[in-house]
Write an enzyme that holds these catalytic residues in place. Structure first.
Site, short mmCIF file in Angstrom:
data_model
loop_
_atom_site.label_atom_id
_atom_site.label_comp_id
_atom_site.label_asym_id
_atom_site.label_seq_id
_atom_site.Cartn_x
_atom_site.Cartn_y
_atom_site.Cartn_z
N LYS A 1 1.32 0.18 14.90
CA LYS A 1 2.84 0.10 15.11
C LYS A 1 2.88 -0.88 16.10
CE LYS A 1 4.75 2.84 13.48
NZ LYS A 1 4.45 2.86 12.02
N TYR B 1 -9.20 5.89 7.85
CA TYR B 1 -8.96 6.24 9.32
C TYR B 1 -9.91 7.47 9.03
CZ TYR B 1 -4.52 3.83 10.03
OH TYR B 1 -3.99 2.80 10.38
N PRO C 1 -3.72 1.02 19.20
CA PRO C 1 -3.29 0.31 17.79
C PRO C 1 -3.40 1.44 16.66
CG PRO C 1 -5.88 0.01 18.19
CD PRO C 1 -4.90 0.50 18.87
N TYR D 1 4.48 6.52 9.80
CA TYR D 1 3.64 5.66 9.89
C TYR D 1 4.61 4.29 8.71
CZ TYR D 1 -0.79 2.70 8.47
OH TYR D 1 -1.85 1.88 8.42
N HIS E 1 0.61 -1.49 -0.08
CA HIS E 1 -0.45 0.14 0.34
C HIS E 1 0.35 0.90 0.17
CE1 HIS E 1 -4.40 -1.64 1.58
NE2 HIS E 1 -3.40 -2.29 1.03
P1 RFL Z 1 2.08 -11.99 21.89
O1 RFL Z 1 1.42 -11.87 20.83
O2 RFL Z 1 1.05 -11.19 23.03
O3 RFL Z 1 2.65 -12.53 22.49
C1 RFL Z 1 2.89 -12.94 23.49
C2 RFL Z 1 3.24 -14.64 24.03
O4 RFL Z 1 3.42 -14.82 25.42
C3 RFL Z 1 2.49 -15.74 25.74
N1 RFL Z 1 2.33 -15.48 26.80
C4 RFL Z 1 2.86 -17.10 27.92
N2 RFL Z 1 3.61 -17.89 27.64
C5 RFL Z 1 4.32 -18.50 28.16
N3 RFL Z 1 3.83 -18.38 29.40
C6 RFL Z 1 3.61 -17.49 30.18
N4 RFL Z 1 3.29 -17.13 32.01
C7 RFL Z 1 2.89 -16.82 29.66
N5 RFL Z 1 1.85 -15.66 29.26
C8 RFL Z 1 1.71 -14.89 28.10
C9 RFL Z 1 1.36 -15.69 25.43
O5 RFL Z 1 0.46 -16.91 25.05
C10 RFL Z 1 1.36 -14.74 24.06
O6 RFL Z 1 1.12 -16.04 22.65
O7 RFL Z 1 3.41 -10.29 21.94
P2 RFL Z 1 4.32 -10.13 21.06
O8 RFL Z 1 4.68 -11.38 20.96
O9 RFL Z 1 5.24 -9.02 21.80
O10 RFL Z 1 3.39 -9.74 20.26
C11 RFL Z 1 3.15 -8.18 19.83
C12 RFL Z 1 2.64 -8.34 18.97
O11 RFL Z 1 0.92 -9.40 18.64
C13 RFL Z 1 1.13 -6.56 19.53
O12 RFL Z 1 1.98 -5.74 19.44
C14 RFL Z 1 -0.11 -6.65 18.67
O13 RFL Z 1 -0.55 -8.18 18.40
C15 RFL Z 1 -0.85 -5.41 19.27
N6 RFL Z 1 -1.75 -5.08 18.67
C16 RFL Z 1 -1.93 -4.69 17.45
N7 RFL Z 1 -1.21 -3.93 16.15
C17 RFL Z 1 -1.26 -3.62 15.84
O14 RFL Z 1 -0.44 -2.95 14.86
N8 RFL Z 1 -2.30 -3.69 15.51
C18 RFL Z 1 -3.42 -3.94 15.42
O15 RFL Z 1 -4.96 -4.05 14.90
C19 RFL Z 1 -3.21 -5.00 16.84
N9 RFL Z 1 -5.11 -5.20 17.40
C20 RFL Z 1 -3.12 -6.47 19.41
C21 RFL Z 1 -4.05 -5.87 18.14
C22 RFL Z 1 -3.16 -6.06 19.76
C23 RFL Z 1 -4.28 -7.03 21.52
N10 RFL Z 1 -4.30 -7.96 22.26
C24 RFL Z 1 -2.82 -7.97 23.28
C25 RFL Z 1 -4.76 -7.81 23.49
C26 RFL Z 1 -5.23 -6.37 19.36
C27 RFL Z 1 -5.74 -7.02 20.08
C28 RFL Z 1 -7.07 -7.25 21.11
C1 PHB Z 2 -5.29 -4.24 11.16
O1 PHB Z 2 -5.74 -4.28 9.62
O2 PHB Z 2 -6.46 -4.87 12.44
C2 PHB Z 2 -5.64 -2.10 11.29
C3 PHB Z 2 -4.51 -1.36 10.66
C4 PHB Z 2 -4.60 -0.78 10.95
C5 PHB Z 2 -4.20 0.06 12.15
C6 PHB Z 2 -5.46 -1.01 12.77
C7 PHB Z 2 -5.49 -2.27 12.99
O3 PHB Z 2 -4.32 1.11 12.28
#
Ligand code: RFL
Ligand code: PHB
Length: 388
Positions: free
Chosen positions: A296, A200, A292, A383, A72
């Site tokens: 990032k 957005y 989010p 971004y 994109h």
């Molecule tokens: P994760 O993905 O949370 O993975 C951590 C892993 O550790 C495990 N864990 C354990 N394992 C062993 N013993 C324990 N006691 C443990 N406790 C936890 C968990 O089961 C898990 O598998 O962290 P990581 O790897 O640092 O990755 C980071 C990303 O996942 C995170 O930054 C993003 O997903 C954030 N995030 C989003 N980021 C975006 O850029 N765009 C988004 O749209 C977006 N949506 C989100 C999100 C994070 C969310 N969370 C954390 C609730 C939506 C949600 C709902």
């Molecule tokens: C998503 O596709 O889940 C998404 C994309 C952009 C954002 C947050 C979430 O800023």
């Protein structure tokens, strides 16, 4: 049991670091609390910076991403019934790739399988010991048995709620936090994306985002209360609310269908310092959370992994300076992304109780963004991701 690097958490951070260290000839063990199926069912991020794509490619985990991800070259911003495009390619000659976190994690598990290096799923009661000595170890329960693994380094890749960050003494750990007074209700639906790029929208009824995963899969978000019950929203109510908040031509032409996932995420900024203490290093959500809005979270996690992999590799070559400098190096980038995510969140959401003055400031910010190439360049640069 013994390994060189014990990684707690088998999310994207832990898997990517584990695989890069494996390629560097180091022995790693990943401990994951959940099952693999559970980890792969979490719907999260969707946008990858170029730096993240390059790091995944270095791990040999970008073949599918390069074939199936969507490049994109810009995003659409909508406010005050107008919308304008921020053209990354024109402004800074860079772009981003739309490819879901679920797919990234699948590719990383496949790479880990091919390497034969172990991931233990379903581990319980993980505790970290002797972090401030040269002989740390991690204790846990697996298959009903108590186990312990001795290692040189422990990596906390266990997300925001994991035990690793808590193992740093309170006298050492400093945390910074902002909780936003709203959440995002997200819906995944098997429909074509509403437009060719992400939209957005800042609307008097609240923020909305149109995103996507592929030609047949769309991801949408609307600003709601942080404690909103997703089940209280019928699909019809969600589509009605979304379409009221996005530009009319898009609302009129977009295809809607049944939701296949619906969830609410609270919005928070959080940073923990330092990211290294003794023989423990934190990566990803274990150390920091961003709202989010700037896409990032996952990208920051990949940035940490990039720095830490290099630092650990150098440590095994006899040069400890990389590990010594890891926290400062990672945090410098983390604070930049924290600022950007906070700014975009403040600019695009409606805040309960905002004054007329606050509202005018937001409008002025968006008007400046619409008309100033300099302001757009700053947005674009952040971004697509600041350099490592
Ligand atoms: P994760 O993905 O949370 O993975 C951590 C892993 O550790 C495990 N864990 C354990 N394992 C062993 N013993 C324990 N006691 C443990 N406790 C936890 C968990 O089961 C898990 O598998 O962290 P990581 O790897 O640092 O990755 C980071 C990303 O996942 C995170 O930054 C993003 O997903 C954030 N995030 C989003 N980021 C975006 O850029 N765009 C988004 O749209 C977006 N949506 C989100 C999100 C994070 C969310 N969370 C954390 C609730 C939506 C949600 C709902
Ligand atoms: C998503 O596709 O889940 C998404 C994309 C952009 C954002 C947050 C979430 O800023």
């Amino acid at each position: 049991m013994r390994t060189q690097v014990c990684i707690i958490g088998g999310g994207p951070s832990g898997l990517l670091l584990g695989h890069l260290l494996h390629l560097a000839g180091l022995d790693t063990l990943i401990l994951e609390r959940q099952s693999r199926a559970y980890v792969l069912s979490r719907i999260r991020a969707g946008v990858l910076e170029q730096g993240a794509v390059e790091t995944l490619a270095r791990a040999g985990a970008a073949t599918r991403l390069e074939a199936q991800g969507f490049r994109h070259a810009g995003i659409e911003l909508a406010a005050q019934n107008r919308s304008f495009r921020v053209d990354f390619r024109d402004l800074i000659d860079r772009d981003v790739v739309v490819y879901g976190q679920t797919e990234v994690t699948t590719d990383l598990y496949d790479a880990r399988d091919r390497s034969g290096a172990p991931v233990l799923h379903g581990v319980e009661d993980v505790t970290l010991h002797d972090i401030d000595t040269d002989c740390p170890h991690v204790a846990f329960r697996h298959d009903g048995a108590h186990r312990s693994v001795a290692c040189d380094w422990i990596v906390g890749a266990d997300g925001f709620h994991g035990p690793s960050r808590q193992a740093i003494p309170r006298s050492v750990l400093r945390t910074y936090e902002r909780i936003y007074p709203f959440g995002w209700l997200g819906v995944l639906s098997e429909t074509p994306p509403a437009g060719p790029e992400l939209i957005y929208a800042n609307h008097p009824r609240g923020f909305a985002l149109c995103s996507m995963r592929n030609e047949g899969l769309s991801r949408y978000y609307i600003q709601t209360a942080a404690d909103e019950d997703p089940e209280a929203w019928t699909d019809e109510a969600f589509w009605d609310e979304l379409r009221r908040r996005i530009p009319e031509p898009v609302a009129e032409t977009m295809q809607i269908g049944p939701s296949i996932e619906k969830s609410v995420a609270p919005l928070r900024s959080f940073v923990a310092e330092p990211m290294r203490w003794g023989r423990l290093c934190l990566v990803g959500d274990a150390a920091h959370i961003v709202p989010p809005t700037g896409a990032k979270g996952l990208n920051l996690a990949v940035g940490d992994v990039h720095y830490l992999e290099e630092a650990l590799r150098r440590a095994y070559d006899g040069d400890p300076s990389g590990v010594d400098g890891y926290s400062d190096r990672a945090l410098a980038r983390v604070w930049q992304a924290t600022r950007f995510s906070w700014w975009l969140t403040m600019t695009l959401h409606r805040f309960p109780g905002a004054s007329d003055f606050d509202q005018r400031m937001q409008e002025a910010d968006l008007a400046y963004l619409e008309t100033s190439r300099t302001a757009q360049r700053a947005l674009a640069e952040n971004y697509v991701g600041l350099p490592y």
